[in-house]
Design a protein around this motif. Structure first.
Motif: not given
Length: 198
Positions: A89, A93, A96, A136-144
């Motif tokens: 993340y 981030n 990004y 952004r997609e990778n960051r959101d998947m890491s957070l999820l």
């Protein structure tokens, strides 16, 4: 009709006599009973608040519920499992933000980190847009994935605290045994015998 009523009354009288003729064997009175020594009453293993405590401790600090359950080896696994998405993340981030800043500067006609002093850019504006979207997609998947692992470790601590309360004594066992029928030796038949001890 009169005969049927008489037979019914006689039948009820016979059965009622046998019902009331039995003596209750559990009606025992004990007088002048003295007990020498201490009476030890074994407390049960069941603690209804144990699963909620384990879940609460895991929610406060990940891995703490596993330590509460005395499963110390699980705590480093939880920490490593949460460290991996946190690490990705942060990397995604920061990258990004770099590409986002470069995109904004390029749109305003200013020099960004991907543009040299001679005005030649190594990355096109379309590549900056694509990189922003992917990061952004990778960051959101890491957070999820971090949130899912966090919730799973809370559930694991609670379920483990529930399962620790079951009696796993060796006297409670299931021992199947196969016994061949000696009478029908030519055409063997197999049976199953289940023995249980308390």
């Amino acid at each position: 009709m009169f005969l049927n009523k008489n037979i019914l009354i006689i039948t009820l009288a016979i059965y009622s006599a046998s019902l009331f003729g039995q003596k209750d064997s559990t009606d025992i009175t004990v007088k002048d009973l003295t007990i020498k020594g201490d009476i030890n009453i074994a407390q049960g293993v069941y603690d209804p608040l144990s699963p909620s405590k384990a879940a609460f401790y895991s929610a406060i600090f990940p891995g703490m519920g596993q330590v509460y359950n005395k499963k110390y080896w699980k705590a480093p696994i939880v920490w490593a499992a949460l460290a991996v998405p946190t690490y990705y993340y942060q990397i995604n981030n920061s990258d990004y933000k770099r590409y986002r800043t470069a995109y904004k500067l390029r749109k305003n006609g200013l020099q960004d980190e991907f543009t040299s002093d001679a005005g030649i850019s190594s990355v096109s504006i379309q590549t900056l847009e694509t990189a922003q979207k992917q990061l952004r997609e990778n960051r959101d998947m890491s957070l999820l994935s971090g949130v899912i692992i966090y919730i799973l470790q809370i559930v694991e601590a609670s379920v483990n605290a529930h399962l620790l309360q079951f009696n796993t004594d060796d006297n409670i066992s299931f021992k199947p045994a196969l016994i061949m029928n000696p009478i029908r030796y030519e055409a063997p038949s197999v049976g199953l015998v289940i023995k249980y001890n308390f």
